[in-house]
Design a protein around this motif. Structure first.
Motif, mmCIF file in Angstrom:
data_model
loop_
_atom_site.group_PDB
_atom_site.id
_atom_site.type_symbol
_atom_site.label_atom_id
_atom_site.label_comp_id
_atom_site.label_asym_id
_atom_site.label_seq_id
_atom_site.Cartn_x
_atom_site.Cartn_y
_atom_site.Cartn_z
ATOM 1 N N ILE A 1 61.002 -37.431 -31.063
ATOM 2 C CA ILE A 1 59.218 -38.217 -31.520
ATOM 3 C C ILE A 1 59.708 -39.351 -30.724
ATOM 4 O O ILE A 1 60.708 -39.731 -30.187
ATOM 5 N N ALA A 2 58.178 -39.524 -30.819
ATOM 6 C CA ALA A 2 58.357 -40.734 -29.679
ATOM 7 C C ALA A 2 56.786 -41.192 -30.489
ATOM 8 O O ALA A 2 56.119 -40.245 -30.805
ATOM 9 N N GLY A 3 56.983 -42.569 -30.607
ATOM 10 C CA GLY A 3 55.496 -43.165 -31.146
ATOM 11 C C GLY A 3 54.650 -44.012 -30.469
ATOM 12 O O GLY A 3 55.023 -44.713 -29.056
ATOM 13 N N ILE A 4 53.060 -43.948 -30.160
ATOM 14 C CA ILE A 4 52.516 -44.575 -29.822
ATOM 15 C C ILE A 4 51.491 -45.111 -30.974
ATOM 16 O O ILE A 4 50.977 -44.964 -31.609
ATOM 17 N N ALA A 5 51.776 -46.738 -30.657
ATOM 18 C CA ALA A 5 51.154 -47.714 -32.700
ATOM 19 C C ALA A 5 50.324 -47.854 -31.582
ATOM 20 O O ALA A 5 50.307 -49.445 -31.865
ATOM 21 N N HIS B 1 61.237 -31.003 -25.429
ATOM 22 C CA HIS B 1 59.644 -30.419 -25.982
ATOM 23 C C HIS B 1 59.594 -32.113 -27.227
ATOM 24 O O HIS B 1 60.293 -32.113 -28.109
ATOM 25 N N MET B 2 57.818 -32.632 -26.831
ATOM 26 C CA MET B 2 57.720 -33.521 -27.584
ATOM 27 C C MET B 2 56.630 -33.613 -28.906
ATOM 28 O O MET B 2 56.008 -32.541 -28.683
ATOM 29 N N ALA B 3 57.205 -34.436 -29.565
ATOM 30 C CA ALA B 3 56.117 -34.304 -31.232
ATOM 31 C C ALA B 3 55.196 -36.104 -30.906
ATOM 32 O O ALA B 3 57.048 -36.651 -31.022
ATOM 33 N N TRP B 4 54.214 -36.023 -30.763
ATOM 34 C CA TRP B 4 53.907 -37.679 -30.441
ATOM 35 C C TRP B 4 53.398 -38.320 -31.874
ATOM 36 O O TRP B 4 52.856 -37.701 -32.672
ATOM 37 N N LEU B 5 53.710 -39.700 -32.681
ATOM 38 C CA LEU B 5 53.346 -40.040 -33.522
ATOM 39 C C LEU B 5 52.582 -41.025 -33.516
ATOM 40 O O LEU B 5 52.539 -41.955 -32.492
ATOM 41 N N GLY B 6 50.749 -40.784 -33.088
ATOM 42 C CA GLY B 6 49.436 -42.104 -33.381
ATOM 43 C C GLY B 6 49.549 -42.406 -34.524
ATOM 44 O O GLY B 6 50.473 -42.893 -35.206
ATOM 45 N N GLY B 7 49.360 -43.573 -33.878
ATOM 46 C CA GLY B 7 48.548 -44.283 -33.212
ATOM 47 C C GLY B 7 47.136 -43.561 -33.152
ATOM 48 O O GLY B 7 46.193 -42.618 -34.393
ATOM 49 N N ASP B 8 45.757 -44.306 -32.703
ATOM 50 C CA ASP B 8 44.538 -43.763 -33.024
ATOM 51 C C ASP B 8 44.600 -42.885 -31.802
ATOM 52 O O ASP B 8 44.695 -42.530 -30.972
ATOM 53 N N ASN C 1 52.096 -20.096 -27.540
ATOM 54 C CA ASN C 1 53.447 -20.703 -26.419
ATOM 55 C C ASN C 1 52.300 -22.386 -26.728
ATOM 56 O O ASN C 1 52.543 -23.404 -25.766
ATOM 57 N N PHE C 2 53.317 -23.228 -27.158
ATOM 58 C CA PHE C 2 52.738 -24.446 -27.804
ATOM 59 C C PHE C 2 53.830 -25.102 -27.026
ATOM 60 O O PHE C 2 55.012 -25.008 -26.820
ATOM 61 N N VAL C 3 53.495 -26.536 -26.557
ATOM 62 C CA VAL C 3 54.310 -27.038 -25.902
ATOM 63 C C VAL C 3 54.446 -28.624 -25.921
ATOM 64 O O VAL C 3 55.216 -29.331 -25.204
ATOM 65 N N GLY C 4 53.940 -29.289 -26.898
ATOM 66 C CA GLY C 4 53.795 -30.123 -27.468
ATOM 67 C C GLY C 4 52.379 -30.622 -28.036
ATOM 68 O O GLY C 4 51.970 -29.437 -28.478
ATOM 69 N N MET C 5 52.919 -31.383 -29.531
ATOM 70 C CA MET C 5 51.323 -31.596 -30.498
ATOM 71 C C MET C 5 51.872 -33.465 -30.720
ATOM 72 O O MET C 5 52.697 -34.391 -30.290
ATOM 73 N N ASP C 6 50.739 -33.202 -30.750
ATOM 74 C CA ASP C 6 50.317 -35.357 -31.405
ATOM 75 C C ASP C 6 49.981 -35.447 -32.922
ATOM 76 O O ASP C 6 49.005 -34.386 -33.754
ATOM 77 N N CYS C 7 50.306 -36.216 -33.760
ATOM 78 C CA CYS C 7 49.391 -36.495 -35.222
ATOM 79 C C CYS C 7 49.241 -37.843 -35.671
ATOM 80 O O CYS C 7 50.426 -38.533 -35.179
ATOM 81 N N VAL C 8 48.004 -38.228 -35.439
ATOM 82 C CA VAL C 8 46.832 -39.563 -34.873
ATOM 83 C C VAL C 8 46.643 -39.653 -36.653
ATOM 84 O O VAL C 8 46.623 -38.960 -37.640
ATOM 85 N N GLU C 9 45.691 -40.823 -36.174
ATOM 86 C CA GLU C 9 45.105 -41.474 -37.183
ATOM 87 C C GLU C 9 45.636 -40.984 -38.658
ATOM 88 O O GLU C 9 45.096 -41.837 -39.168
ATOM 89 N N TYR D 1 55.802 -28.461 -37.539
ATOM 90 C CA TYR D 1 55.941 -27.675 -35.981
ATOM 91 C C TYR D 1 57.055 -27.069 -35.359
ATOM 92 O O TYR D 1 56.949 -26.845 -34.557
ATOM 93 N N LEU D 2 57.874 -28.591 -35.849
ATOM 94 C CA LEU D 2 59.104 -28.423 -34.867
ATOM 95 C C LEU D 2 59.978 -27.417 -35.660
ATOM 96 O O LEU D 2 60.170 -26.167 -34.933
#
Length: 307
Positions: free
Chosen positions: A26-30, A103-110, A268-276, A298-299
């Protein structure tokens, strides 16, 4: 103080932080410098992480597995917060090591964070990606209120830059006001759109079967390409997710999104983000809990598919 006050210092599901040996991360993009209505998505990563602490051991009731022991949280990326181009430029060198190791899941952020992520994924994989895109908004505008880029232009830019497979771009939940040329842009480019109106009353896997079949057949015809998931929390009706910057009534239910995530898990998912996710406008943490459980689902879907 070495970082912004709004950066999160807790981990998703309380997993160990920064463990480079774990296959999932998991990584955050604030960042919320591109919102067109209510700011606050910079607090999304923190709120999603806190909501994830309710997952306890994290064993998913459908996939019957847990990310525990396989997941790490690398924290929030350290980025500028006043310039979109500065933020994206600072982000790019941080992404290749993460994509190479996890395998990344990104937490947004817009939603403006998705464009540089797709650029990095294309460079990492050496090919364009298919995209599953949940959103109330088509995000296909050619400019952002007079600026060349923003959180409402990333789909148009990704297609124009060749980052994505046009025929493999699938949108769910679109319903906001907009010109036909923008609303139908993905379809006009050869992709699929399942707008909120066409999804009304369809929640269970059985009810959604024709939709699921159409998406799976599309991906099979394209040779099962790598798929990126971008989930804007405002795909949900404000009754389910009031904590977002641009809420649009008449949206999807949490049941619909769970059904789609669970039934499409074999793609065949390679990554995802959840935003807003914008916690200042949330009620009883409804939005944060939904976001945390979408990321968790998702994970778990990825773990189950690989098993």
């Amino acid at each position: 103080m070495s970082t912004f006050a709004f950066h999160s210092n807790s981990s998703f599901m309380k997993v160990a932080s920064g463990d480079i040996a774990k296959p999932y991360a998991i990584a955050g993009i604030a960042w919320d410098g591109c919102v067109t209505n209510r700011p606050g998505a910079r607090f999304g990563p923190r709120a999603i992480r806190e909501a994830s602490h309710m997952l306890c051991d994290g064993t998913h009731p459908h996939f019957d597995c847990s990310p525990e022991g396989l997941l790490t949280d690398v924290g929030d990326l350290t980025l500028p917060n006043t310039s979109l181009e500065g933020m994206r430029a600072a982000m790019m060198p941080l992404l290749p090591p993460l994509l190479a190791g996890h395998h990344m899941a990104w937490l947004g952020g817009d939603h403006s964070i998705t464009l540089p992520l797709l650029r990095a994924y294309k460079a990492h994989l050496g090919r364009p990606l298919a995209v599953i895109h949940f959103d109330a908004h088509c995000d296909t505008w050619e400019d952002h209120f007079g600026e060349p880029s923003g959180h409402g232009t990333w789909v148009y830019e990704a297609i124009q830059e060749g980052l994505v497979i046009k025929e493999g771009f699938v949108q769910f939940g679109i319903r906001s006001a907009g010109l036909r040329e923008a609303r139908d842009y993905v379809r006009d480019q050869g992709g699929q759109i399942f707008d909120a109106r066409s999804l009304r009353g369809l929640e269970s896997p059985d009810q959604l079967a024709p939709v699921l079949q159409a998406v799976c057949e599309r991906m099979a015809a394209l040779g099962h390409p790598p798929v990126y998931l971008s989930l804007d929390i405002d795909c949900l009706d404000p009754a389910f997710a009031p904590g977002t910057g641009t809420p649009e009534p008449g949206g999807m239910s949490t049941n619909q999104v769970f059904s789609l995530l669970e039934e499409l898990a074999d793609l065949n998912f390679v990554g995802m983000d959840c935003v807003e996710v914008a916690p200042p406008y949330d009620h009883a943490e409804l939005t944060s809990y939904a976001a945390a459980q979408f990321v968790w689902s998702y994970l778990c879907g990825r773990i189950a598919a690989r098993a």
